[in-house]
Design a protein around this motif. Structure first.
Motif, PDB file in Angstrom:
ATOM      1  N   ASP A  90     -34.358  -0.057 -22.406  1.00 40.44           N
ATOM      2  CA  ASP A  90     -35.792   0.158 -22.179  1.00 40.44           C
ATOM      3  C   ASP A  90     -36.020   1.051 -20.962  1.00 40.44           C
ATOM      4  O   ASP A  90     -36.914   1.911 -20.974  1.00 40.44           O
ATOM      5  N   ASN A  91     -35.238   0.847 -19.917  1.00 41.76           N
ATOM      6  CA  ASN A  91     -35.382   1.688 -18.726  1.00 41.76           C
ATOM      7  C   ASN A  91     -35.057   3.144 -19.028  1.00 41.76           C
ATOM      8  O   ASN A  91     -35.715   4.062 -18.528  1.00 41.76           O
ATOM      9  N   LEU A  92     -34.038   3.367 -19.848  1.00 41.23           N
ATOM     10  CA  LEU A  92     -33.679   4.738 -20.215  1.00 41.23           C
ATOM     11  C   LEU A  92     -34.717   5.359 -21.150  1.00 41.23           C
ATOM     12  O   LEU A  92     -35.072   6.533 -21.006  1.00 41.23           O
ATOM     13  N   LYS A  93     -35.205   4.578 -22.082  1.00 40.75           N
ATOM     14  CA  LYS A  93     -36.211   5.087 -23.023  1.00 40.75           C
ATOM     15  C   LYS A  93     -37.479   5.541 -22.315  1.00 40.75           C
ATOM     16  O   LYS A  93     -38.184   6.436 -22.801  1.00 40.75           O
ATOM     17  N   SER A  94     -37.764   4.938 -21.175  1.00 41.50           N
ATOM     18  CA  SER A  94     -38.976   5.298 -20.443  1.00 41.50           C
ATOM     19  C   SER A  94     -38.949   6.749 -19.965  1.00 41.50           C
ATOM     20  O   SER A  94     -39.993   7.295 -19.578  1.00 41.50           O
ATOM     21  N   LYS A  95     -37.778   7.365 -20.000  1.00 42.64           N
ATOM     22  CA  LYS A  95     -37.640   8.758 -19.569  1.00 42.64           C
ATOM     23  C   LYS A  95     -37.914   9.742 -20.704  1.00 42.64           C
ATOM     24  O   LYS A  95     -37.883  10.955 -20.491  1.00 42.64           O
ATOM     25  N   LEU A  96     -38.203   9.226 -21.911  1.00 48.63           N
ATOM     26  CA  LEU A  96     -38.339  10.075 -23.093  1.00 48.63           C
ATOM     27  C   LEU A  96     -39.750  10.023 -23.654  1.00 48.63           C
ATOM     28  O   LEU A  96     -40.536   9.131 -23.323  1.00 48.63           O
ATOM     29  N   TRP A 144     -22.546  -1.574 -21.558  1.00 51.28           N
ATOM     30  CA  TRP A 144     -23.312  -0.659 -20.718  1.00 51.28           C
ATOM     31  C   TRP A 144     -23.216   0.782 -21.193  1.00 51.28           C
ATOM     32  O   TRP A 144     -24.121   1.589 -20.927  1.00 51.28           O
ATOM     33  N   TRP A 145     -22.129   1.125 -21.898  1.00 54.58           N
ATOM     34  CA  TRP A 145     -21.833   2.540 -22.135  1.00 54.58           C
ATOM     35  C   TRP A 145     -22.457   3.163 -23.382  1.00 54.58           C
ATOM     36  O   TRP A 145     -22.756   4.367 -23.369  1.00 54.58           O
ATOM     37  N   PRO A 146     -22.707   2.419 -24.479  1.00 50.43           N
ATOM     38  CA  PRO A 146     -23.444   3.056 -25.578  1.00 50.43           C
ATOM     39  C   PRO A 146     -24.810   3.594 -25.159  1.00 50.43           C
ATOM     40  O   PRO A 146     -25.151   4.738 -25.517  1.00 50.43           O
ATOM     41  N   PRO A 147     -25.620   2.849 -24.372  1.00 47.42           N
ATOM     42  CA  PRO A 147     -26.889   3.442 -23.912  1.00 47.42           C
ATOM     43  C   PRO A 147     -26.673   4.692 -23.066  1.00 47.42           C
ATOM     44  O   PRO A 147     -27.468   5.641 -23.138  1.00 47.42           O
ATOM     45  N   TYR A 148     -25.603   4.697 -22.269  1.00 44.10           N
ATOM     46  CA  TYR A 148     -25.275   5.883 -21.472  1.00 44.10           C
ATOM     47  C   TYR A 148     -25.035   7.082 -22.390  1.00 44.10           C
ATOM     48  O   TYR A 148     -25.571   8.180 -22.157  1.00 44.10           O
ATOM     49  N   ALA A 149     -24.215   6.884 -23.428  1.00 46.73           N
ATOM     50  CA  ALA A 149     -23.895   7.991 -24.333  1.00 46.73           C
ATOM     51  C   ALA A 149     -25.147   8.498 -25.049  1.00 46.73           C
ATOM     52  O   ALA A 149     -25.347   9.712 -25.198  1.00 46.73           O
ATOM     53  N   ILE A 150     -26.001   7.581 -25.490  1.00 50.99           N
ATOM     54  CA  ILE A 150     -27.232   7.999 -26.169  1.00 50.99           C
ATOM     55  C   ILE A 150     -28.112   8.799 -25.202  1.00 50.99           C
ATOM     56  O   ILE A 150     -28.692   9.821 -25.569  1.00 50.99           O
ATOM     57  N   ALA A 151     -28.216   8.306 -23.975  1.00 54.24           N
ATOM     58  CA  ALA A 151     -29.037   9.007 -22.979  1.00 54.24           C
ATOM     59  C   ALA A 151     -28.520  10.422 -22.747  1.00 54.24           C
ATOM     60  O   ALA A 151     -29.307  11.382 -22.687  1.00 54.24           O
ATOM     61  N   ARG A 152     -27.206  10.572 -22.629  1.00 52.40           N
ATOM     62  CA  ARG A 152     -26.626  11.902 -22.471  1.00 52.40           C
ATOM     63  C   ARG A 152     -26.949  12.773 -23.688  1.00 52.40           C
ATOM     64  O   ARG A 152     -27.230  13.967 -23.552  1.00 52.40           O
ATOM     65  N   HIS A 153     -26.874  12.178 -24.871  1.00 55.03           N
ATOM     66  CA  HIS A 153     -27.171  12.904 -26.106  1.00 55.03           C
ATOM     67  C   HIS A 153     -28.594  13.451 -26.094  1.00 55.03           C
ATOM     68  O   HIS A 153     -28.851  14.547 -26.611  1.00 55.03           O
ATOM     69  N   LYS A 161     -33.879   4.142 -30.000  1.00 55.51           N
ATOM     70  CA  LYS A 161     -33.766   2.748 -30.459  1.00 55.51           C
ATOM     71  C   LYS A 161     -33.064   2.670 -31.809  1.00 55.51           C
ATOM     72  O   LYS A 161     -32.236   1.769 -32.050  1.00 55.51           O
ATOM     73  N   ALA A 162     -33.353   3.605 -32.717  1.00 53.37           N
ATOM     74  CA  ALA A 162     -32.727   3.601 -34.035  1.00 53.37           C
ATOM     75  C   ALA A 162     -31.217   3.805 -33.915  1.00 53.37           C
ATOM     76  O   ALA A 162     -30.426   3.132 -34.597  1.00 53.37           O
ATOM     77  N   ILE A 163     -30.808   4.733 -33.057  1.00 52.36           N
ATOM     78  CA  ILE A 163     -29.374   4.975 -32.848  1.00 52.36           C
ATOM     79  C   ILE A 163     -28.715   3.742 -32.233  1.00 52.36           C
ATOM     80  O   ILE A 163     -27.627   3.328 -32.643  1.00 52.36           O
ATOM     81  N   TYR A 164     -29.375   3.147 -31.250  1.00 53.50           N
ATOM     82  CA  TYR A 164     -28.814   1.966 -30.593  1.00 53.50           C
ATOM     83  C   TYR A 164     -28.638   0.822 -31.596  1.00 53.50           C
ATOM     84  O   TYR A 164     -27.612   0.125 -31.588  1.00 53.50           O
TER      85      TYR A 164
END
Length: 274
Positions: free
Chosen positions: A32-38, A120-129, A47-50
């Motif tokens: 949720d914290n990362l999604k707030s940047k989009l 912790w790392w799947p959200p990191y990878a999605i964020a980088r994507h 969210k769908a990818i996650y």
């Protein structure tokens, strides 16, 4: 079976995050914290990818390597250190001619080569994507750790763990080796009321890059054989594979049903609760 490992061990090395407390809701908080940047459309796609990752229907999975330079995902053998297959975000195999055949754990830089070792790392990878900058992702992670201590329900004590650690400490050395910094680790251990049960804290460990160095240090300090030491953690790359490579034993806390590699020196379990 993991209790047999513990009974036979002289030293137990525990990870902290994802190991000494219960729950996975903090990963959703990080998302949720990362999604707030989009923007809104990107939030829905994130969210769908996650959700696909959580259901095992996406190439980004625990045990893979995220290639930040090429925005692809590699299959990696932690024992041979070979990069065996690359896939894009549509789960298609891609041919890569300018990548190495192997990459050692000490070469992970968490920028171009990122081991996906735990939740912790799947959200990191999605964020980088999605183009979120590394510094922004780190700030989100730091904020999430703060919220976990501030909000109810994000740090849950494992039932019976305090008592179990107290019993283990009677005739074994207990060590915490964590990537969290010293202040954060001490705060968490105190909050969980288990700080007094450990002989030693190794913070800012930079696992898996320096895992073997820390494990060698423990083996030498306590003058034990590798097979007398058990590594306990939720991250296969950080805590399990390096232990097996050194001849130690390991307990992998995971909901995985199958072992990535066959080895009789480690077991799978989803809790240390009694």
């Amino acid at each position: 079976m993991y209790k047999n490992f513990f009974d036979q061990a002289s030293v137990l090395i525990f990870d902290l995050d994802g190991t000494l407390y219960e729950g996975t809701e903090h990963f959703n908080l990080h998302v949720d914290n990362l999604k707030s940047k989009l923007n809104n459309d990107q939030k829905e796609e994130f969210k769908a990818i996650y959700d696909q990752i959580l259901s095992g229907e996406h190439p980004v999975q625990i045990g893979k390597i995220y290639d930040g330079k090429r925005d692809i995902v590699w299959t990696w053998d932690p024992f041979t250190e070979e990069l065996t297959e690359a896939r894009n975000w549509d789960d298609e195999i891609v041919e890569v001619t300018d990548a190495p055949n192997k990459i050692a754990a000490h070469e992970f830089d968490f920028k171009n080569w990122v081991p996906i070792g735990d939740g912790w790392w799947p959200p990191y990878a999605i964020a980088r994507h999605f183009g979120i900058q590394i510094d922004t992702i780190q700030a989100s992670y730091n904020r999430t750790k703060e919220q976990m201590a501030e909000l109810d329900g994000y740090l849950q004590q494992t039932s019976g763990l305090k008592e179990y650690l107290k019993e283990l400490k009677k005739d074994k050395h207990l060590v915490v080796c964590t990537n969290s910094d010293e202040l954060d680790a001490k705060r968490l251990l105190k909050f969980l009321e288990i700080d007094e049960h450990f002989d030693e804290l190794i913070p800012s460990a930079m696992k898996p890059v320096h895992t073997k160095k820390h494990f060698d240090y423990v083996i030498n300090k306590y003058n034990v054989k590798p097979e007398q030491v058990v590594s306990v953690g939720d991250n296969f790359m950080n805590e399990i594979a390096p232990a097996l490579q050194l001849g130690m034993k390991a307990v992998w806390l995971t909901d995985a049903k199958e072992k990535p590699v066959e080895n009789d020196h480690y077991v799978l379990t989803d809790t240390l609760a009694q």
